[in-house]
Write a protein that holds these residues in place. Structure first.
Motif, PDB file in Angstrom:
ATOM      1  N   ARG A 118     -86.007  72.650 -89.085  1.00 55.35           N
ATOM      2  CA  ARG A 118     -85.138  72.124 -90.143  1.00 55.35           C
ATOM      3  C   ARG A 118     -84.677  70.719 -89.744  1.00 55.35           C
ATOM      4  O   ARG A 118     -84.189  70.505 -88.631  1.00 55.35           O
ATOM      5  CB  ARG A 118     -83.926  73.028 -90.366  1.00 55.35           C
ATOM      6  CG  ARG A 118     -83.066  72.588 -91.567  1.00 55.35           C
ATOM      7  CD  ARG A 118     -81.954  73.588 -91.833  1.00 55.35           C
ATOM      8  NE  ARG A 118     -82.466  74.883 -92.240  1.00 55.35           N
ATOM      9  CZ  ARG A 118     -82.842  75.169 -93.484  1.00 55.35           C
ATOM     10  NH1 ARG A 118     -82.770  74.246 -94.434  1.00 55.35           N
ATOM     11  NH2 ARG A 118     -83.287  76.371 -93.774  1.00 55.35           N
ATOM     12  N   ILE A 119     -84.851  69.784 -90.658  1.00 49.03           N
ATOM     13  CA  ILE A 119     -84.532  68.381 -90.394  1.00 49.03           C
ATOM     14  C   ILE A 119     -83.510  67.887 -91.418  1.00 49.03           C
ATOM     15  O   ILE A 119     -83.662  68.115 -92.621  1.00 49.03           O
ATOM     16  CB  ILE A 119     -85.792  67.495 -90.477  1.00 49.03           C
ATOM     17  CG1 ILE A 119     -86.805  67.914 -89.413  1.00 49.03           C
ATOM     18  CG2 ILE A 119     -85.437  66.027 -90.312  1.00 49.03           C
ATOM     19  CD1 ILE A 119     -86.342  67.670 -87.998  1.00 49.03           C
ATOM     20  N   SER A 120     -82.478  67.210 -90.922  1.00 48.48           N
ATOM     21  CA  SER A 120     -81.514  66.570 -91.807  1.00 48.48           C
ATOM     22  C   SER A 120     -82.009  65.165 -92.137  1.00 48.48           C
ATOM     23  O   SER A 120     -82.437  64.426 -91.247  1.00 48.48           O
ATOM     24  CB  SER A 120     -80.140  66.496 -91.133  1.00 48.48           C
ATOM     25  OG  SER A 120     -79.219  65.798 -91.942  1.00 48.48           O
ATOM     26  N   PRO A 122     -80.620  61.901 -93.428  1.00 44.96           N
ATOM     27  CA  PRO A 122     -79.407  61.151 -93.799  1.00 44.96           C
ATOM     28  C   PRO A 122     -79.589  60.428 -95.123  1.00 44.96           C
ATOM     29  O   PRO A 122     -80.578  59.731 -95.328  1.00 44.96           O
ATOM     30  CB  PRO A 122     -79.253  60.171 -92.632  1.00 44.96           C
ATOM     31  CG  PRO A 122     -79.920  60.849 -91.477  1.00 44.96           C
ATOM     32  CD  PRO A 122     -81.090  61.579 -92.080  1.00 44.96           C
ATOM     33  N   GLY A 125     -80.712  64.371 -97.992  1.00 40.80           N
ATOM     34  CA  GLY A 125     -80.712  65.825 -98.006  1.00 40.80           C
ATOM     35  C   GLY A 125     -81.323  66.424 -96.758  1.00 40.80           C
ATOM     36  O   GLY A 125     -81.018  66.013 -95.639  1.00 40.80           O
ATOM     37  N   SER A 126     -82.220  67.408 -96.920  1.00 42.95           N
ATOM     38  CA  SER A 126     -82.798  68.094 -95.767  1.00 42.95           C
ATOM     39  C   SER A 126     -84.191  68.620 -96.108  1.00 42.95           C
ATOM     40  O   SER A 126     -84.601  68.660 -97.269  1.00 42.95           O
ATOM     41  CB  SER A 126     -81.911  69.262 -95.344  1.00 42.95           C
ATOM     42  OG  SER A 126     -81.877  70.253 -96.356  1.00 42.95           O
ATOM     43  N   CYS A 127     -84.923  69.026 -95.067  1.00 41.06           N
ATOM     44  CA  CYS A 127     -86.223  69.638 -95.278  1.00 41.06           C
ATOM     45  C   CYS A 127     -86.447  70.721 -94.238  1.00 41.06           C
ATOM     46  O   CYS A 127     -85.899  70.662 -93.131  1.00 41.06           O
ATOM     47  CB  CYS A 127     -87.355  68.608 -95.234  1.00 41.06           C
ATOM     48  SG  CYS A 127     -87.763  68.007 -93.581  1.00 41.06           S
TER      49      CYS A 127
END
Length: 312
Positions: A118-120, A122, A125-127
């Protein structure tokens, strides 16, 4: 217009050339061979010009800036653009691509078998990146390229996020969400929430919108279709499961393959369309494979790390 099979093959070859020219071990012979290849057909120059957009994700030299500078005398002429590409290739192919390692760099996100990431992002949002997947993310986090595997994108700001997969660019507006899966057979783009814009080229006439619940499937030969998949099954991978509901065996195996280091093959084409229903738990590994002969008219053979399904 849907790209023809020949055009898709040209673009795939162009992508291979870009990767080779971008590599640290690229030689003068490689560059000379590229020049000969690109001169063979004007469509090849067009494909290179299109795909270099993706390589801007790597930072360094900005391809568009270079092309615009050299094409200034007649930026509207397609022939001029091709002459510019050929001229640049002849004087130094590496000028087309971001090879400056000290420049602002992209991030290569890659997950091992059985693990998710999981990657934030900036401001964007996120993926969530699935097992066995690889994605290139731009330095500012505003765009990405999915090389293989599966990703769930959930932008949360007012800025549009952009992701490319094969020859499709996906534009995600604020609060939209999409699940994208890409493998050797096809690329699936599903609108999980909101309206998603898909662009297949520079002309707006090639743009396609899909809305919540719709999936655009792009096969390797360029054929496309839109359907409404079961969303519970589609998104179950986030919880370490794969839910199959009358899923063709070939499709099910291709999904399972992402979560195991074993090689799985189907010996007979007649078995590929057998419908499978069940739940595969990533943590259980090969147990699901061993159970399949109880659900389908198949037998399973194991030879070391290779599992083969054969007809009874």
């Amino acid at each position: 217009m849907i790209p023809s099979e020949n055009l898709l093959a040209t673009r795939e070859r162009a992508a291979e050339w870009i990767a080779r020219l971008h590599a640290d071990n690229c030689t003068d012979n490689d560059r000379a061979e590229f020049v000969q290849w690109i001169r063979g057909d004007s469509c090849r120059a067009d494909a290179v010009e299109l795909l270099t957009d993706y390589w801007e994700l790597g930072g360094g030299v900005q391809t568009k800036d270079i092309l615009q500078t050299f094409a200034a005398p007649d930026a509207r002429s397609g022939k001029t653009r091709r002459r510019v590409l050929l001229a640049l290739a002849s004087v130094g192919t590496v000028a087309l691509f971001p090879v400056n390692r000290s420049a602002k760099a992209s991030r290569i996100l890659q997950t091992p078998v059985g693990r998710t990431l999981r990657i934030s992002l900036p401001d964007y949002g996120s993926c969530l990146l699935d097992s066995g997947s690889r994605m290139t993310l731009s330095e500012d986090g505003s765009r990405a390229r999915l090389d293989q595997g599966q990703v769930l994108l959930s932008p949360g700001s007012r800025k549009t996020f952009r992701l490319s997969a094969r020859n499709i660019t996906v534009y995600l507006p604020e609060q939209a969400s999409t699940n994208i899966r890409s493998d050797n057979a096809c690329t699936d783009i599903t609108a999980v929430r909101g309206h998603i814009l898909l662009s297949k080229g520079m002309a707006s006439s090639t743009d396609v919108w899909i809305r919540t619940g719709q999936r655009l499937r792009i096969l390797k030969n360029g054929r496309m279709s839109v359907d409404y998949p079961n969303m519970e099954s589609l998104l179950s991978w986030q919880t370490g499961r794969l839910i199959f509901r009358n899923t063709p065996l070939l499709d099910a195996i291709s999904q399972i393959q992402r979560y195991t280091s074993q090689k799985i093959t189907i010996a007979s084409p007649a078995l590929e369309n057998l419908k499978l229903s069940g739940v595969y738990f990533v943590s259980q590994g090969e147990m699901f494979l061993r159970m399949l002969p109880r659900l389908l008219p198949v037998r399973l053979e194991q030879n070391g790390n290779l599992y083969t399904f054969r007809a009874l």
